[in-house]
Design a protein around this motif. Structure first.
Motif, PDB file in Angstrom:
ATOM      1  N   LEU A 236      33.583  39.771  69.081  1.00 55.02           N
ATOM      2  CA  LEU A 236      34.600  39.329  69.551  1.00 55.02           C
ATOM      3  C   LEU A 236      34.564  37.761  69.524  1.00 55.02           C
ATOM      4  O   LEU A 236      35.844  37.441  69.096  1.00 55.02           O
ATOM      5  N   SER A 237      33.744  37.086  69.858  1.00 53.98           N
ATOM      6  CA  SER A 237      33.626  35.647  69.890  1.00 53.98           C
ATOM      7  C   SER A 237      34.081  35.115  68.545  1.00 53.98           C
ATOM      8  O   SER A 237      34.616  34.126  68.337  1.00 53.98           O
ATOM      9  N   ALA A 238      33.284  35.520  67.563  1.00 55.76           N
ATOM     10  CA  ALA A 238      33.579  35.072  66.061  1.00 55.76           C
ATOM     11  C   ALA A 238      35.114  35.419  65.693  1.00 55.76           C
ATOM     12  O   ALA A 238      35.704  34.686  65.099  1.00 55.76           O
ATOM     13  N   MET A 239      35.589  36.639  65.990  1.00 58.48           N
ATOM     14  CA  MET A 239      36.892  36.845  65.746  1.00 58.48           C
ATOM     15  C   MET A 239      37.975  36.195  66.428  1.00 58.48           C
ATOM     16  O   MET A 239      38.864  35.659  66.112  1.00 58.48           O
ATOM     17  N   ALA A 240      37.717  35.759  67.888  1.00 58.29           N
ATOM     18  CA  ALA A 240      38.327  34.849  68.652  1.00 58.29           C
ATOM     19  C   ALA A 240      38.518  33.320  67.719  1.00 58.29           C
ATOM     20  O   ALA A 240      39.664  33.098  67.586  1.00 58.29           O
ATOM     21  N   ILE A 241      37.419  32.888  67.427  1.00 54.80           N
ATOM     22  CA  ILE A 241      37.189  31.768  66.838  1.00 54.80           C
ATOM     23  C   ILE A 241      38.126  31.712  65.543  1.00 54.80           C
ATOM     24  O   ILE A 241      38.864  30.599  65.191  1.00 54.80           O
ATOM     25  N   LEU A 242      38.229  32.889  65.016  1.00 55.02           N
ATOM     26  CA  LEU A 242      38.845  33.022  63.597  1.00 55.02           C
ATOM     27  C   LEU A 242      40.393  33.596  63.864  1.00 55.02           C
ATOM     28  O   LEU A 242      41.243  33.689  62.789  1.00 55.02           O
ATOM     29  N   ASN A 243      40.621  33.849  65.015  1.00 57.12           N
ATOM     30  CA  ASN A 243      41.922  34.341  65.506  1.00 57.12           C
ATOM     31  C   ASN A 243      42.182  35.653  64.593  1.00 57.12           C
ATOM     32  O   ASN A 243      43.442  35.979  64.064  1.00 57.12           O
ATOM     33  N   LYS A 244      41.211  36.655  64.832  1.00 55.77           N
ATOM     34  CA  LYS A 244      41.342  38.058  64.317  1.00 55.77           C
ATOM     35  C   LYS A 244      41.207  39.160  65.350  1.00 55.77           C
ATOM     36  O   LYS A 244      40.876  39.874  64.651  1.00 55.77           O
ATOM     37  N   ILE A 245      41.064  38.832  66.394  1.00 54.49           N
ATOM     38  CA  ILE A 245      40.859  40.016  67.598  1.00 54.49           C
ATOM     39  C   ILE A 245      41.900  41.073  67.406  1.00 54.49           C
ATOM     40  O   ILE A 245      41.546  42.073  67.357  1.00 54.49           O
ATOM     41  N   PRO A 246      42.984  40.792  66.892  1.00 54.01           N
ATOM     42  CA  PRO A 246      43.895  41.737  66.680  1.00 54.01           C
ATOM     43  C   PRO A 246      43.678  42.737  65.589  1.00 54.01           C
ATOM     44  O   PRO A 246      44.243  43.915  65.581  1.00 54.01           O
ATOM     45  N   TRP A 247      42.417  42.456  64.738  1.00 58.77           N
ATOM     46  CA  TRP A 247      42.042  43.227  63.548  1.00 58.77           C
ATOM     47  C   TRP A 247      41.368  44.397  64.007  1.00 58.77           C
ATOM     48  O   TRP A 247      40.916  45.309  63.416  1.00 58.77           O
TER      49      TRP A 247
END
Length: 328
Positions: A236-247
């Motif tokens: 999730l942290s990596a996805m948050a940095i990439l703005n991808k959590i909604p994926w």
């Protein structure tokens, strides 16, 4: 959300307070090499749950300073242990969260950190020479928190991270190693701190990270592995940095984390029914914060520290968590 129990904050606070009380326990002594990290995990979880004062500030600072290795100019995990980059980062994070950075000999610590960078750009964890991307992240994080990132050879550091990048968009522990979610976090977070996210194939990596979610909602660290609560942070942290959590399916992941709570003794385990520990408790709570779980403080996914504290130091990057919900 289904009938999974809500986050039992008072019980988890009590669990964290109880850690280390029984110093006759064999497990207490077998985990001495993780003690500094465990203090950081416990304090971070308490901060996110708005219960920072549940542990005594002066006792904590006293313990941190008792782990100072004066010969090296850094911190070990336990008194009389050799200095290590990981325990040094945890010590710095603890002192910052406790507003006690004035206790630190910053020039000596900076010198120690920089001395561990290798010609390839990677960092060794200590004087004995183990290398991988985790220690590079520890160095970048610590230097940034101390205000000395300008002393780092950024191009050499980024060059090593580039070597760890794989065809699937992920990153391994070192050049040629398979992609692993924890290594993705350390590489992506280091690049975020260095303002070099241009090195990331963001859509391909976002897909690889989203593929870590299993049918039960939990996340794994690499293909064909079991789900584990700690990846609720690493992924999730990596996805948050990439703005991808909604994926990913946030509700299913929230339910999975909550189902791993020990509702008798407190704490969160790696998966439902297993023994809880402070490591998974921290990263479970951290994951819930990034998912917008109600009643929690915002967590900065780059530094894994309270977001307000990182913002106050002018270090916030362009990450994006889910909006904080009003109620469960």
């Amino acid at each position: 959300m289904t009938s999974v129990a809500a986050l039992d904050i008072p019980l988890h606070v009590k669990y964290i307070q109880s850690l280390g009380e029984n110093k006759d326990d064999l497990v207490y002594h077998m985990t001495a090499h993780l003690r500094m990290n465990a203090v950081y995990w416990g304090l971070t979880a308490l901060c996110v749950m708005n219960r920072k004062d549940a542990l005594d500030r002066e006792d904590m600072i006293s313990y941190v300073m008792s782990c100072w290795d004066d010969e090296a100019g850094a911190f070990g995990a336990h008194p009389d242990h050799d200095a290590h980059l990981l325990s040094t980062l945890s010590a710095i994070q603890i002192l910052i969260m406790q507003d006690a950075l004035d206790r630190l000999d910053i020039p000596r610590v900076v010198k120690y950190i920089l001395s561990l960078q290798q010609p390839s750009g990677v960092f060794a964890g200590d004087a004995f020479g183990e290398i991988d991307a985790r220690f590079l992240y520890c160095a970048v994080n610590a230097l940034s928190l101390l205000g000395h990132l300008h002393e780092l050879d950024v191009e050499k550091t980024v060059g090593y991270i580039r070597q760890c990048r794989n065809f699937d968009g992920g990153f391994g522990a070192r050049a040629g190693a398979e992609s692993h979610a924890a290594m993705v976090f350390v590489c992506v977070a280091a690049l975020a701190i260095l303002d070099r996210l241009d090195e990331v194939d963001q859509d391909t990596l976002g897909w690889w990270l989203a593929e870590r979610q299993l049918p039960n909602g939990g996340l794994n660290g690499r293909p064909e592995k079991l789900e584990d609560v700690c990846y609720s942070f690493w992924v999730l942290s990596a996805m948050a940095i990439l703005n991808k959590i909604p994926w990913i399916n946030a509700d299913k992941l929230t339910e999975f984390i909550l189902s791993a709570q020990d509702l008798e003794g407190g704490g969160i385990a790696d998966r439902p029914g297993d023994q809880p520990d402070v490591f998974h408790t921290n990263f479970g709570v951290a994951g819930l914060s990034l998912l917008g779980y109600p009643g929690l403080e915002d967590l900065d996914p780059v530094y894994c520290m309270p977001a307000r504290l990182i913002e106050s130091k002018g270090l916030r990057k362009g990450w994006k968590a889910l909006p904080r919900k009003a109620s469960a």
